[in-house]
Design a protein around this motif. Structure first.
Motif, PDB file in Angstrom:
ATOM      1  N   ILE A  95      14.613  57.740  47.907  1.00  0.00           N
ATOM      2  CA  ILE A  95      13.211  57.345  47.908  1.00  0.00           C
ATOM      3  C   ILE A  95      12.885  56.627  49.218  1.00  0.00           C
ATOM      4  O   ILE A  95      13.785  56.226  49.971  1.00  0.00           O
ATOM      5  CB  ILE A  95      12.858  56.439  46.705  1.00  0.00           C
ATOM      6  N   ALA A  96      11.601  56.462  49.486  1.00  0.00           N
ATOM      7  CA  ALA A  96      11.154  55.799  50.711  1.00  0.00           C
ATOM      8  C   ALA A  96       9.898  54.993  50.414  1.00  0.00           C
ATOM      9  O   ALA A  96       9.228  55.202  49.391  1.00  0.00           O
ATOM     10  CB  ALA A  96      10.888  56.821  51.813  1.00  0.00           C
ATOM     11  N   GLN A  97       9.582  54.069  51.314  1.00  0.00           N
ATOM     12  CA  GLN A  97       8.353  53.293  51.228  1.00  0.00           C
ATOM     13  C   GLN A  97       7.590  53.438  52.545  1.00  0.00           C
ATOM     14  O   GLN A  97       8.176  53.343  53.617  1.00  0.00           O
ATOM     15  CB  GLN A  97       8.647  51.818  50.950  1.00  0.00           C
ATOM     16  N   ARG A  98       6.281  53.667  52.407  1.00  0.00           N
ATOM     17  CA  ARG A  98       5.396  53.803  53.569  1.00  0.00           C
ATOM     18  C   ARG A  98       4.447  52.621  53.606  1.00  0.00           C
ATOM     19  O   ARG A  98       3.743  52.348  52.627  1.00  0.00           O
ATOM     20  CB  ARG A  98       4.603  55.101  53.496  1.00  0.00           C
ATOM     21  N   ILE A  99       4.404  51.919  54.726  1.00  0.00           N
ATOM     22  CA  ILE A  99       3.428  50.859  54.909  1.00  0.00           C
ATOM     23  C   ILE A  99       2.166  51.499  55.482  1.00  0.00           C
ATOM     24  O   ILE A  99       2.169  52.036  56.588  1.00  0.00           O
ATOM     25  CB  ILE A  99       3.962  49.763  55.842  1.00  0.00           C
ATOM     26  N   PHE A 108       7.696  56.605  47.261  1.00  0.00           N
ATOM     27  CA  PHE A 108       7.705  58.001  46.834  1.00  0.00           C
ATOM     28  C   PHE A 108       9.114  58.564  46.903  1.00  0.00           C
ATOM     29  O   PHE A 108       9.986  58.016  47.591  1.00  0.00           O
ATOM     30  CB  PHE A 108       6.760  58.844  47.702  1.00  0.00           C
ATOM     31  N   TYR A 109       9.313  59.669  46.165  1.00  0.00           N
ATOM     32  CA  TYR A 109      10.598  60.366  46.202  1.00  0.00           C
ATOM     33  C   TYR A 109      10.668  61.195  47.481  1.00  0.00           C
ATOM     34  O   TYR A 109       9.742  61.935  47.806  1.00  0.00           O
ATOM     35  CB  TYR A 109      10.766  61.252  44.979  1.00  0.00           C
ATOM     36  N   LEU A 110      11.798  61.076  48.156  1.00  0.00           N
ATOM     37  CA  LEU A 110      11.920  61.694  49.467  1.00  0.00           C
ATOM     38  C   LEU A 110      12.000  63.217  49.395  1.00  0.00           C
ATOM     39  O   LEU A 110      11.603  63.906  50.335  1.00  0.00           O
ATOM     40  CB  LEU A 110      13.167  61.141  50.179  1.00  0.00           C
ATOM     41  N   ASP A 111      12.498  63.760  48.311  1.00  0.00           N
ATOM     42  CA  ASP A 111      12.684  65.204  48.237  1.00  0.00           C
ATOM     43  C   ASP A 111      11.416  65.961  47.856  1.00  0.00           C
ATOM     44  O   ASP A 111      11.325  67.170  48.074  1.00  0.00           O
ATOM     45  CB  ASP A 111      13.806  65.553  47.253  1.00  0.00           C
ATOM     46  N   SER A 112      10.424  65.267  47.279  1.00  0.00           N
ATOM     47  CA  SER A 112       9.233  65.973  46.801  1.00  0.00           C
ATOM     48  C   SER A 112       7.918  65.330  47.206  1.00  0.00           C
ATOM     49  O   SER A 112       6.867  65.962  47.143  1.00  0.00           O
ATOM     50  CB  SER A 112       9.282  66.069  45.271  1.00  0.00           C
TER      51      SER A 112
END
Length: 441
Positions: A95-99, A108-112
């Motif tokens: 998963i990742a976080q966007r500022i 959000f999930y990184l793969d989708s």
């Protein structure tokens, strides 16, 4: 006289049975010697091929492979597309976080690109942004009213009843959830820098009137209660008479680097917090080019400077015999003549990524003084790049609102002919020398 006859037969005469046995043992011995010799040769050959399998990959370049692509609208709904300020990827690259530019954080999930959560840090307009050492994941948002929000982005791991790993985003506030006052006049924060350790957090800012300021937070522990908190002290320095493009601080919160719009770095000593000392002004660009990006490498000591002519250079402070600092050029990478738009350092190793104006990705390593890959990955403009903590995945955000996720194969970037057989200039040394230091550049 009688003649004595021997009672024994001559030992030189062998029986046919003994001769057969001797021939058999000779053949068996021959076979054994042959098999032994061939086994030795085979073993040496296998060892040779094994060494080739181990050694050859050490000198191979990096490779990348695109894994996913989707729209930012999957997880961040915006009336009009705005580039993100920064991305944080979890260690497993799940998963990742966007500022976001509006002061919210989308996970959000990184793969989708499937959304997980959205958290709003502030309702005020964000006028500047900075992050500390990548490994700490602490960020600062400068706001329109002269305050700032400091947040630590992380990921929590737990296991369900089926022992399946579940990773969730988490946000904490080292200095509290309320905005921190940086400018007493309430002027917008135009540029900001942050660094932190276990005992202190420092924020350096420039307001809309170009006034340079420092807010230092020192951890204070109560003698009578099992509680601790940060004590804030603010310092105002001076109005800068040049245009500030980039603002960075070393990990010890003692050195400050300010880049202007003419290709110069102003190197300040802030070890004594109430006294700003200009160490030197250094021109760092070549051929009348411009600085396009400046970042701190892993360890937050070396500066990586990107130029509009495609050159990337490394600089770091060097102490002379009189104990005086100067900012020194160490090495450069100039595989392209296209303007570099973004630099992204790895979390722990001395490698970094670069993106140029033509959508070409570069993978470099400072100590090895080597470019391991130069490859075009998109025809669109890249507005954001982020790398995972293990440096095995990276993502790009394009001006068209797309996210691309790539896997990196780059196990031994620190090995090169120059790092093994030539002088190498490491951080903390006065000059290059014939030494090997695996953990520093």
């Amino acid at each position: 006289m009688t003649q004595n006859k021997s009672k024994y037969k001559s030992s030189n005469i062998s029986s046919p049975k003994r001769n057969s046995w001797r021939m058999l043992t000779d053949k068996l011995a021959g076979y054994a010697v042959t098999i032994g010799g061939m086994s030795v040769i085979a073993a040496i050959t296998l060892i040779f091929f094994y060494l080739l399998m181990v050694v050859v990959p050490l000198f191979e370049g990096a490779e990348i492979e695109k894994r996913h692509e989707y729209s930012i609208s999957n997880f961040a709904s915006q009336p009009k597309f705005q580039p993100g300020l920064h991305y944080i990827i979890d260690e497993q690259a799940d998963i990742a976080q966007r500022i976001n530019a509006d002061g919210s954080i989308s996970a959000f999930y990184l793969d989708s690109g499937k959304p997980i959560s959205t958290t709003r840090l502030t309702e005020l307009a964000v006028t500047s942004f900075a992050y500390s050492a990548a490994s700490s994941s602490i960020v600062a948002l400068g706001l329109e009213d002269g305050t700032a929000i400091v947040a630590k982005l992380g990921f929590a791991t737990r296991y369900d009843e089926n022992t399946q790993r579940i990773i969730t985003p988490e946000i904490t506030y080292p200095l509290g959830e309320d905005p921190i006052e940086l400018d007493s006049e309430g002027l917008a924060i135009k540029k900001i820098a942050i660094q932190s350790n276990e005992q202190s957090i420092s924020l350096v800012s420039v307001n809309q009137d170009d006034l340079l300021q420092l807010a230092n937070f020192t951890l204070e522990e109560s003698m009578f209660e099992d509680v601790s908190g940060f004590e804030q002290e603010n310092y105002q320095y001076e109005a800068l008479n040049f245009t500030v493009e980039h603002l960075l601080m070393d990990n010890e919160q003692r050195l400050l680097f300010v880049a202007d719009n003419t290709g110069a770095i102003y190197f300040y000593d802030i070890s004594v917090k109430d006294e700003l000392k200009l160490v030197e002004k250094k021109a760092v660009v070549t051929n009348d080019s411009k600085i396009t990006d400046v970042v701190l490498a892993a360890g937050s000591y070396s500066l990586l400077i990107a130029q509009s002519d495609g050159v990337i250079s490394q600089w770091f402070p060097v102490r002379d015999k009189s104990n005086n600092y100067s900012l020194e050029f160490v090495r450069q990478f100039d595989e392209s003549d296209v303007a570099i738009t973004s630099l992204v350092p790895e979390y722990f190793r001395k490698g970094f990524l670069s993106i140029n104006a033509q959508g070409e990705l570069g993978i470099h390593h400072m100590t090895a003084h080597n470019t391991l890959l130069q490859q075009k990955i998109t025809t669109d403009n890249v507005v954001n790049v982020a790398i995972s903590p293990r440096a095995d995945y990276f993502l790009i955000e394009t001006a068209g609102g797309a996210i691309q996720v790539w896997e990196i194969f780059n196990e031994y970037p620190e090995i090169s002919f120059s790092s093994l057989w030539e002088k190498v200039w490491y951080e903390g040394y006065e000059e290059a020398d014939y030494i090997w230091q695996s953990s520093s550049a």
